[in-house]
Design an enzyme around this catalytic site. Structure first.
Site, short mmCIF file in Angstrom:
data_model
loop_
_atom_site.label_atom_id
_atom_site.label_comp_id
_atom_site.label_asym_id
_atom_site.label_seq_id
_atom_site.Cartn_x
_atom_site.Cartn_y
_atom_site.Cartn_z
N HIS A 187 0.66 -1.16 0.06
CA HIS A 187 -0.12 0.02 0.02
C HIS A 187 0.84 1.19 0.12
O HIS A 187 0.73 2.11 0.83
CB HIS A 187 -1.09 -0.05 1.13
CG HIS A 187 -2.31 0.36 0.77
ND1 HIS A 187 -2.74 1.65 1.36
CD2 HIS A 187 -3.28 0.20 0.03
CE1 HIS A 187 -3.97 1.91 0.90
NE2 HIS A 187 -4.18 1.21 0.22
N HIS A 222 -2.80 2.03 12.57
CA HIS A 222 -2.61 1.17 11.38
C HIS A 222 -3.02 -0.15 11.38
O HIS A 222 -4.20 -0.32 11.55
CB HIS A 222 -1.02 1.53 11.33
CG HIS A 222 -0.34 1.14 9.79
ND1 HIS A 222 -0.91 0.85 8.93
CD2 HIS A 222 0.99 0.91 9.71
CE1 HIS A 222 -0.16 0.82 7.82
NE2 HIS A 222 1.06 0.72 8.29
N HIS A 261 -9.61 6.79 6.30
CA HIS A 261 -8.20 6.62 5.83
C HIS A 261 -7.14 7.70 5.64
O HIS A 261 -7.87 8.94 5.16
CB HIS A 261 -8.62 5.74 4.55
CG HIS A 261 -7.25 5.15 4.06
ND1 HIS A 261 -6.29 5.80 3.27
CD2 HIS A 261 -6.61 4.03 4.25
CE1 HIS A 261 -5.37 4.91 3.05
NE2 HIS A 261 -5.51 3.61 3.70
N ASP A 312 -9.42 -3.06 7.34
CA ASP A 312 -9.24 -3.87 8.52
C ASP A 312 -10.61 -4.25 9.14
O ASP A 312 -10.86 -5.03 9.76
CB ASP A 312 -8.76 -2.85 9.52
CG ASP A 312 -7.05 -2.86 9.40
OD1 ASP A 312 -6.62 -3.84 9.06
OD2 ASP A 312 -6.44 -2.00 9.69
C1 LIG Z 1 -4.60 -0.75 6.96
C2 LIG Z 1 -4.80 0.55 7.55
O1 LIG Z 1 -3.80 0.93 8.29
S1 LIG Z 1 -6.04 1.24 7.49
C3 LIG Z 1 -6.23 2.54 8.70
C4 LIG Z 1 -6.59 1.57 10.16
N1 LIG Z 1 -6.50 2.54 11.19
C5 LIG Z 1 -8.10 2.75 11.63
O2 LIG Z 1 -8.93 2.24 11.25
C6 LIG Z 1 -7.97 3.70 12.93
C7 LIG Z 1 -9.08 4.68 12.70
N2 LIG Z 1 -9.00 5.56 11.70
C8 LIG Z 1 -8.06 6.83 11.97
O3 LIG Z 1 -7.62 6.90 13.13
C9 LIG Z 1 -7.89 7.73 10.78
O4 LIG Z 1 -9.14 7.74 9.78
C10 LIG Z 1 -6.44 7.32 10.04
C11 LIG Z 1 -5.43 7.20 11.19
C12 LIG Z 1 -6.58 6.00 9.30
C13 LIG Z 1 -6.35 8.49 9.08
O5 LIG Z 1 -6.21 9.63 9.84
P1 LIG Z 1 -6.27 11.18 9.18
O6 LIG Z 1 -5.64 11.06 7.68
O7 LIG Z 1 -5.64 12.20 10.02
O8 LIG Z 1 -7.72 11.28 9.04
P2 LIG Z 1 -8.73 12.49 8.25
O9 LIG Z 1 -7.95 13.58 8.07
O10 LIG Z 1 -9.32 12.09 7.30
O11 LIG Z 1 -9.70 12.73 9.64
C14 LIG Z 1 -10.91 14.00 9.29
C15 LIG Z 1 -11.62 13.90 10.50
O12 LIG Z 1 -12.16 12.65 10.53
C16 LIG Z 1 -12.16 12.16 11.95
N3 LIG Z 1 -11.93 10.76 11.86
C17 LIG Z 1 -11.11 9.94 10.93
N4 LIG Z 1 -10.97 8.86 11.24
C18 LIG Z 1 -11.90 8.70 12.27
C19 LIG Z 1 -12.46 7.41 12.73
N5 LIG Z 1 -12.25 6.07 12.84
N6 LIG Z 1 -13.56 7.39 13.71
C20 LIG Z 1 -13.77 8.69 14.07
N7 LIG Z 1 -13.49 9.91 13.47
C21 LIG Z 1 -12.57 10.02 12.69
C22 LIG Z 1 -10.73 12.94 12.48
O13 LIG Z 1 -10.85 12.68 13.71
C23 LIG Z 1 -10.76 14.15 11.60
O14 LIG Z 1 -11.93 14.75 12.45
P3 LIG Z 1 -11.29 16.62 12.71
O15 LIG Z 1 -11.25 17.15 11.59
O16 LIG Z 1 -12.40 17.11 13.82
O17 LIG Z 1 -10.02 16.36 13.41
O1 LIG Z 2 -2.15 3.31 3.33
C1 LIG Z 2 -2.23 3.70 4.46
O2 LIG Z 2 -2.07 4.68 5.13
C2 LIG Z 2 -2.49 2.45 5.63
C3 LIG Z 2 -3.34 1.45 4.85
O3 LIG Z 2 -4.45 1.38 4.25
C4 LIG Z 2 -2.31 0.27 4.63
O4 LIG Z 2 -0.93 0.20 4.83
O5 LIG Z 2 -2.59 -0.74 3.96
#
Ligand SMILES: CC(=O)SCCNC(=O)CCNC(=O)[C@H](O)C(C)(C)COP(=O)(O)OP(=O)(O)OC[C@H]1O[C@@H](n2cnc3c(N)ncnc32)[C@H](O)[C@@H]1OP(=O)(O)O
Ligand SMILES: O=C([O-])CC(=O)C(=O)O
Length: 376
Positions: A187, A222, A261, A312
Site C-alpha cells: 500500500h 495502522h 483513511h 481492516d
Molecule cells: C490498513 C490500515 O492501516 S487502514 C487504517 C487503520 N486505522 C484505523 O482504522 C484507525 C481509525 N482511523 C483513523 O484513526 C484515521 O482515519 C486514520 C489514522 C486512518 C487517518 O487519519 P487522518 O488522515 O488524520 O484522518 P482524516 O484527516 O481523514 O480525519 C478527518 C476527520 O475525521 C475524523 N476521523 C477520521 N477517522 C475517524 C474514525 N475512525 N473515527 C472517528 N473519527 C474519525 C478525524 O478525527 C478528523 O476529525 P477532525 O477534523 O475533527 O479532527
Molecule cells: O495506506 C495507509 O496509510 C494505511 C493502509 O491502508 C495500509 O497500509 O494498507
C-alpha cells in the site's frame, strides 16, 4: 467520480516522499493497483504467492515459475532451534506483534544478511517462516504444544491456518486467506512501509527494516485496527445495540477503529472484497449477529460522518468466522505486508539517498545555562 481527498497539514500528508513503481493508492480517489494490476482482479484470480512474486520479482510468474517459487518457499519453513528456544521464553500474555518483532529480529541474528546480493533469499525466508513462527509461539505458550511447522501446506495461506489449528484447513478458508493476504500485501508509502524505507535508506540490513516496520504496523491507527475493530464489534449482540453504542462513541468523539483513511476519500477498494468474503463465511458458520452488527456500524458511520470502512473492518469478522484468535489478526497482516515492505526496501536500495527531512523548529530561541545547584 470521486474527487481525490484534499491532502495537507500535519503527518506529511499530501507530500511526495519519493518514487515507487510498486503501487498506486487512491489515484482517482479509490484506485489501488500493484504494478498496474487492479486489486480486485488480483484478489479474485491470483494466489498470494503470485502477488508476492509480482511485487518482489517485477512480473507475474508463469506456471513453471510459480511452481518453483512455491516449492522454494515450502522448503524454507523450518524454524531454527535457537529461534524456537527464544519463542518458548515469551509469555502467553505477550502481544503477538511483539512476538513477531522479536522473532524477526532473532532470525536476523541467526541468518544475518551479509550482502545485499542475498536479499531475495532472506525475503523469501521471511515470507516462508513467519506464519509458522507466530503459530509455534501461540500453540506453545497457550497450549503447551510444539506445533509442526514443516507441514504439507501448498501455500502461505494454507500454512498459516494449518500451523494455527495444527490440521489441514478447509479449502474455503484457504481461499479467503489468499484474498486477505493479497489485499494486505502492499500500500505505497503507508507508515510501516515508510519505516522500512527510512531504515533501508541508511543501508541497514533487511531484518532491521522489517523489524522496524512490524513496530509501526502494530499501532491501532495502522494494522492494529483489525483487532481493535474486533474488540469493539464483539461487545454487541444486535445491530440495534451496535447503532446505539456507535452513536454514543461519536458523541464522545471516540475514534471508531476500522474506519477512515489517510488517502482514500469515499471508500477503500479492499473493503468490498473482504466484506463479500465475510458475508460468505457468516453464512457458512451460521452467524446470528456479528455480520449484521458490522453492516450496521458501516451504515451508521457513513450516515453520520461520511466515514467508510477501511481494509481492516470486515477483516475482523472474516478472521473471527475462521476461528482465528483476535490477537493473531495483525500478525497475519505482517505475513502478507512483508512482501510489500521488502519490495520497497529493494526499490529504495536500487536508487538510494538517505531519507533525512528537515523540521520546523518551535523551541526557544536561546536558553541561558544555569548551574545544577541553582536550578529550580
Ligand atoms: C490498513 C490500515 O492501516 S487502514 C487504517 C487503520 N486505522 C484505523 O482504522 C484507525 C481509525 N482511523 C483513523 O484513526 C484515521 O482515519 C486514520 C489514522 C486512518 C487517518 O487519519 P487522518 O488522515 O488524520 O484522518 P482524516 O484527516 O481523514 O480525519 C478527518 C476527520 O475525521 C475524523 N476521523 C477520521 N477517522 C475517524 C474514525 N475512525 N473515527 C472517528 N473519527 C474519525 C478525524 O478525527 C478528523 O476529525 P477532525 O477534523 O475533527 O479532527
Ligand atoms: O495506506 C495507509 O496509510 C494505511 C493502509 O491502508 C495500509 O497500509 O494498507
Amino acid at each position: 467520480m470521486a474527487e481525490p481527498k484534499k491532502l495537507g497539514g500535519a503527518g506529511l500528508r499530501g507530500q511526495s516522499a519519493g518514487e515507487t513503481a510498486l503501487c498506486t493508492v487512491g489515484k482517482t480517489g479509490a484506485g489501488l493497483t500493484y504494478r498496474g494490476y487492479d486489486i480486485k482482479e488480483l484478489a479474485d484470480k491470483a494466489q498470494f504467492e503470485e502477488v508476492a512474486y509480482l511485487l518482489l520479482y517485477g512480473k507475474l510468474p508463469n506456471q513453471a515459475e510459480l511452481d518453483a517459487y512455491k516449492a522454494k518457499l515450502k522448503g524454507m519453513r523450518a524454524l531454527p532451534e535457537a529461534l524456537k528456544t527464544v519463542l518458548e521464553q515469551i509469555p502467553a500474555d505477550a502481544h503477538p506483534m511483539d512476538v513477531m518483532r522479536t522473532g524477526c529480529s532473532m532470525l536476523g541474528n541467526l541468518e544475518t544478511e551479509q550482502d545485499f546480493s542475498e536479499q531475495n533469499d532472506h525475503i523469501d525466508r521471511m515470507l516462508a517462516v513467519f506464519p509458522g513462527l507466530i503459530n509455534y509461539w501461540y500453540n506453545f505458550s497457550h497450549k503447551g504444544v510444539r506445533v509442526n511447522v514443516e507441514t504439507d501446506a501448498d501455500s502461505i495461506a494454507e500454512q498459516f491456518l494449518w500451523t494455527l489449528h495444527d490440521k489441514k484447513p478447509e479449502p474455503l478458508h484457504v481461499q479467503v486467506m489468499h484474498a486477505s493476504l493479497i489485499l494486505y500485501a502492499e500500500h505505497e508509502f503507508n507508515a510501516s512501509t515508510f519505516t522500512a524505507r527510512v531504515c533501508a535508506s541508511t543501508l541497514s540490513d533487511i531484518h532491521s527494516c522489517v523489524t522496524g516496520a512490524i513496530g509501526s504496523l502494530r499501532g491501532p491507527l495502522h494494522g492494529g485496527a483489525n483487532e481493535a475493530a474486533m474488540d469493539m464489534i464483539e461487545q454487541w449482540k444486535s445491530a440495534d445495540e451496535a447503532e446505539e453504542a456507535i452513536m454514543g462513541m461519536l458523541a464522545r468523539k471516540d475514534k471508531i477503529m476500522g474506519f477512515g483513511h489517510a488517502i482514500y476519500r469515499e471508500s477503500d477498494p479492499r473493503n468490498a472484497i473482504i466484506k463479500e468474503w465475510s458475508a460468505k463465511l457468516s453464512e457458512q458458520v451460521g452467524d446470528k449477529h456479528l455480520y449484521a452488527v458490522s453492516e450496521r456500524v458501516e451504515a451508521v458511520m457513513w450516515r453520520e460522518k461520511k466515514l467508510f470502512c477501511n481494509a481492516d473492518f470486515f477483516h475482523a469478522s472474516a478472521y473471527n468466522f475462521m476461528g482465528i484468535p483476535t490477537k493473531l489478526f495483525t500478525p497475519i497482516f505482517v505475513c502478507s505486508r512483508v512482501a510489500g515492505w521488502t519490495a520497497h526496501v529493494m526499490e529504495q536500495r536500487a536508487n538510494n539517498r538517505i531519507i533525512r527531512p528537515s523540521a520546523d523548529y518551535t523551541g526557544p530561541e536561546t536558553a541561558e545555562w544555569v548551574d545544577i545547584a541553582d536550578r529550580a
